[in-house]
Design a protein around this motif. Structure first.
Motif, PDB file in Angstrom:
ATOM      1  N   LEU A  28     -11.685  22.804   7.134  1.00 51.78           N
ATOM      2  CA  LEU A  28     -10.930  22.106   5.582  1.00 51.78           C
ATOM      3  C   LEU A  28     -12.008  21.586   4.860  1.00 51.78           C
ATOM      4  CD1 LEU A  28      -8.073  20.755   5.392  1.00 51.78           C
ATOM      5  CD2 LEU A  28      -8.848  18.704   6.683  1.00 51.78           C
ATOM      6  N   ASP A  29     -11.800  22.083   3.517  1.00 48.79           N
ATOM      7  CA  ASP A  29     -11.902  21.488   2.541  1.00 48.79           C
ATOM      8  C   ASP A  29     -12.073  20.017   1.953  1.00 48.79           C
ATOM      9  OD1 ASP A  29     -13.699  23.684   2.329  1.00 48.79           O
ATOM     10  OD2 ASP A  29     -12.486  24.646   0.444  1.00 48.79           O
ATOM     11  N   HIS A  30     -12.914  19.293   1.515  1.00 43.88           N
ATOM     12  CA  HIS A  30     -12.256  18.025   0.980  1.00 43.88           C
ATOM     13  C   HIS A  30     -11.300  16.943   1.983  1.00 43.88           C
ATOM     14  CE1 HIS A  30     -14.082  20.417  -2.359  1.00 43.88           C
ATOM     15  NE2 HIS A  30     -12.905  20.847  -2.608  1.00 43.88           N
ATOM     16  N   LEU A  31     -11.654  17.517   3.254  1.00 49.10           N
ATOM     17  CA  LEU A  31     -11.457  16.477   3.831  1.00 49.10           C
ATOM     18  C   LEU A  31      -9.894  16.143   3.981  1.00 49.10           C
ATOM     19  CD1 LEU A  31     -11.996  14.082   5.879  1.00 49.10           C
ATOM     20  CD2 LEU A  31     -11.858  12.541   4.590  1.00 49.10           C
ATOM     21  N   GLY A  32      -9.081  16.961   3.183  1.00 49.85           N
ATOM     22  CA  GLY A  32      -7.395  17.709   3.073  1.00 49.85           C
ATOM     23  C   GLY A  32      -7.403  16.982   1.596  1.00 49.85           C
ATOM     24  N   LYS A  33      -8.058  15.940   0.659  1.00 45.95           N
ATOM     25  CA  LYS A  33      -7.838  15.864  -0.031  1.00 45.95           C
ATOM     26  C   LYS A  33      -7.425  14.277   0.200  1.00 45.95           C
ATOM     27  CE  LYS A  33      -8.381  19.236  -3.240  1.00 45.95           C
ATOM     28  NZ  LYS A  33      -8.194  19.683  -4.864  1.00 45.95           N
ATOM     29  N   PRO A  34      -7.422  13.581   0.158  1.00 48.49           N
ATOM     30  CA  PRO A  34      -6.508  12.044   0.253  1.00 48.49           C
ATOM     31  C   PRO A  34      -5.889  12.203  -0.989  1.00 48.49           C
ATOM     32  CG  PRO A  34      -9.145  11.709   0.852  1.00 48.49           C
ATOM     33  CD  PRO A  34      -9.082  13.201   1.316  1.00 48.49           C
ATOM     34  N   PRO A  35      -5.427  10.532  -0.656  1.00 48.76           N
ATOM     35  CA  PRO A  35      -4.608  10.403  -1.785  1.00 48.76           C
ATOM     36  C   PRO A  35      -4.818   8.846  -1.903  1.00 48.76           C
ATOM     37  CG  PRO A  35      -2.711  10.172   0.264  1.00 48.76           C
ATOM     38  CD  PRO A  35      -4.422  10.772   0.491  1.00 48.76           C
ATOM     39  N   LEU A  36      -6.757   8.922  -3.347  1.00 51.90           N
ATOM     40  CA  LEU A  36      -6.934   7.758  -3.498  1.00 51.90           C
ATOM     41  C   LEU A  36      -6.649   7.175  -4.999  1.00 51.90           C
ATOM     42  CD1 LEU A  36     -10.115   8.674  -1.802  1.00 51.90           C
ATOM     43  CD2 LEU A  36      -9.106   7.554  -0.706  1.00 51.90           C
ATOM     44  N   ALA A  37      -6.133   7.886  -5.271  1.00 56.65           N
ATOM     45  CA  ALA A  37      -6.224   7.316  -6.888  1.00 56.65           C
ATOM     46  C   ALA A  37      -5.608   6.117  -6.732  1.00 56.65           C
ATOM     47  CB  ALA A  37      -5.115   8.151  -7.460  1.00 56.65           C
ATOM     48  N   GLY A  38      -4.450   5.545  -5.915  1.00 59.29           N
ATOM     49  CA  GLY A  38      -3.886   4.399  -6.745  1.00 59.29           C
ATOM     50  C   GLY A  38      -4.134   3.159  -5.502  1.00 59.29           C
ATOM     51  N   LEU A  39      -5.079   4.178  -4.676  1.00 55.85           N
ATOM     52  CA  LEU A  39      -5.746   2.732  -3.409  1.00 55.85           C
ATOM     53  C   LEU A  39      -6.345   1.744  -3.778  1.00 55.85           C
ATOM     54  CD1 LEU A  39      -4.648   3.455  -0.013  1.00 55.85           C
ATOM     55  CD2 LEU A  39      -6.631   3.834   0.301  1.00 55.85           C
ATOM     56  N   ALA A  40      -7.048   1.697  -4.970  1.00 57.70           N
ATOM     57  CA  ALA A  40      -7.845   0.763  -5.265  1.00 57.70           C
ATOM     58  C   ALA A  40      -6.992  -0.119  -6.175  1.00 57.70           C
ATOM     59  CB  ALA A  40      -9.613   1.179  -5.367  1.00 57.70           C
ATOM     60  N   ARG A  41      -6.489   0.260  -6.897  1.00 54.25           N
ATOM     61  CA  ARG A  41      -5.147  -1.315  -7.730  1.00 54.25           C
ATOM     62  C   ARG A  41      -4.059  -1.780  -7.532  1.00 54.25           C
ATOM     63  NH1 ARG A  41      -9.360   1.841  -9.001  1.00 54.25           N
ATOM     64  NH2 ARG A  41      -9.752   3.661 -10.715  1.00 54.25           N
ATOM     65  N   ASP A  42      -4.308  -2.588  -8.031  1.00 55.44           N
ATOM     66  CA  ASP A  42      -2.953  -3.850  -7.636  1.00 55.44           C
ATOM     67  C   ASP A  42      -1.889  -2.847  -7.878  1.00 55.44           C
ATOM     68  OD1 ASP A  42      -4.968  -5.787  -6.869  1.00 55.44           O
ATOM     69  OD2 ASP A  42      -5.366  -6.005  -8.768  1.00 55.44           O
ATOM     70  N   GLN A  43      -2.120  -2.593  -8.474  1.00 59.18           N
ATOM     71  CA  GLN A  43      -0.212  -1.888  -9.334  1.00 59.18           C
ATOM     72  C   GLN A  43       0.076  -0.463  -8.239  1.00 59.18           C
ATOM     73  OE1 GLN A  43      -0.245  -0.107 -12.838  1.00 59.18           O
ATOM     74  NE2 GLN A  43       2.085  -0.789 -13.661  1.00 59.18           N
ATOM     75  N   HIS A  44       1.591  -1.042  -7.273  1.00 52.82           N
ATOM     76  CA  HIS A  44       1.347  -0.274  -6.505  1.00 52.82           C
ATOM     77  C   HIS A  44       0.834   0.198  -5.769  1.00 52.82           C
ATOM     78  CE1 HIS A  44       4.826   1.312  -9.546  1.00 52.82           C
ATOM     79  NE2 HIS A  44       3.491   1.979 -10.705  1.00 52.82           N
ATOM     80  N   LYS A  45       0.486  -0.413  -5.081  1.00 52.78           N
ATOM     81  CA  LYS A  45      -0.461  -0.759  -4.013  1.00 52.78           C
ATOM     82  C   LYS A  45       0.405  -0.113  -2.628  1.00 52.78           C
ATOM     83  CE  LYS A  45      -4.813  -2.336  -2.156  1.00 52.78           C
ATOM     84  NZ  LYS A  45      -5.882  -3.451  -2.110  1.00 52.78           N
ATOM     85  N   GLY A  46       0.885  -0.888  -2.477  1.00 54.36           N
ATOM     86  CA  GLY A  46       2.003  -0.014  -1.435  1.00 54.36           C
ATOM     87  C   GLY A  46       1.922   1.054  -0.485  1.00 54.36           C
TER      88      GLY A  46
END
Length: 305
Positions: free
Chosen positions: A169-187
């Motif tokens: 499995l390449d790239h750990l299945g591409k976890p969706p990280l783009a918004g995880l460390a941001r306050d906006q739309h964090k939920g």
């Protein structure tokens, strides 16, 4: 599956290309760092500076010409210890075609950009692809699985159906990280991350599936640079990978030059190296830095020149 000794410290995932906009349409706005020729001469010294002795070059174009190009580079650069190429697994006579590649000692596996298929699930379930993948496994080739996070369930089902040889499995299945460390739309971002974690769990019992810790820095919001909150999220991804796959089914990959969008090579290496030093035993680190890649891809001894 035979065990192979760890003979090298390996970057199991990087790319090379002579850039043209036609061949790499995914290199778009803000990616000027990638819109250039990317060659072994540029990256092999960076590996050496990090104590790595070899690299696996992975296809970035869906063509047999790409396979030939990477194999030519491997013949000219001793630091390229393996090539994951491309072949049309759905074509007639795939067994003979794969067998003809046996004359290339550096060729160690195959990949297709499943993530770019209009319907990845339909592609992975197609009868012609299944026949080709079965032949590939019977001949002892490894197969890299490249999917986005929302395609992971289909990828796990594919791996469960094809268990005769190594899948990666390449790239750990591409976890969706783009918004995880941001306050906006964090939920929303946390919910998406939870779905990725749940899908990844489906690989836990599949002992023939290994995973590359690669490509993670560009799954974060790379346009803003790699910040401390992003690093925390990346460490969470690495911990999840360890929990799902265990220490003997993980391998390091830089995803150079794509990683340069977010961080230099040394930063990518140091992130994983620091994590591994705090989580893994000496023998487990040996697996991460080369043993698992050598075992999965059947790599032959070869060194940096």
């Amino acid at each position: 599956m035979d065990e192979a000794p760890s003979l090298q410290r390996i970057d199991a995932h990087l790319h090379f290309w002579h850039y043209s906009a036609r061949d790499y349409p995914w290199i778009g706005e803000g990616m000027q760092a990638l819109a250039v020729d990317c060659t072994p001469e540029q990256v092999l010294p960076l590996l050496e500076a990090c104590g790595l002795t070899g690299a696996i070059a992975v296809q970035a174009r869906g063509s047999v010409d790409e396979t030939r190009y990477l194999l030519d580079l491997a013949r000219r650069h001793g630091g390229i210890c393996g090539v994951v190429g491309w072949e049309d697994l759905a074509c007639d006579g795939i067994g003979e075609r794969l067998q003809s590649w046996r004359a290339e000692p550096a060729l160690c596996g195959w990949r297709h950009q499943v993530q770019d298929e209009p319907d990845a699930s339909a592609f992975l379930c197609s009868a012609a692809f299944a026949r080709g993948l079965s032949v590939l496994q019977r001949q002892g080739w490894a197969y890299d699985v490249l999917v986005f996070d929302h395609q992971m369930d289909a990828a796990a089902a594919l791996c469960a159906r094809h268990d005769a040889h190594w899948m990666v499995l390449d790239h750990l299945g591409k976890p969706p990280l783009a918004g995880l460390a941001r306050d906006q739309h964090k939920g929303q971002a946390q919910a998406a991350f939870g779905r990725w974690q749940a899908s990844l769990q489906r690989f836990a019992p599949l002992s023939h599936v290994a995973c590359k810790l690669s490509g993670l820095v560009t799954e974060a919001d790379w346009r803003s640079g790699l910040r401390e909150p992003d690093r925390a999220c990346l460490l969470q991804c690495l911990d999840t990978a360890l929990q799902v796959f265990g220490p003997q089914r993980l391998m390091f990959g830089s995803d150079w030059p794509v990683c340069l969008l977010a961080a230099p090579y040394a930063t990518v290496f140091e992130l994983v190296d620091g994590w591994a030093s705090s989580r893994l035993s000496a023998s487990e680190r040996e697996a991460l830095w080369g043993g698992t890649a050598a075992r999965c891809y059947g790599l032959r001894p070869q060194g940096m020149t």
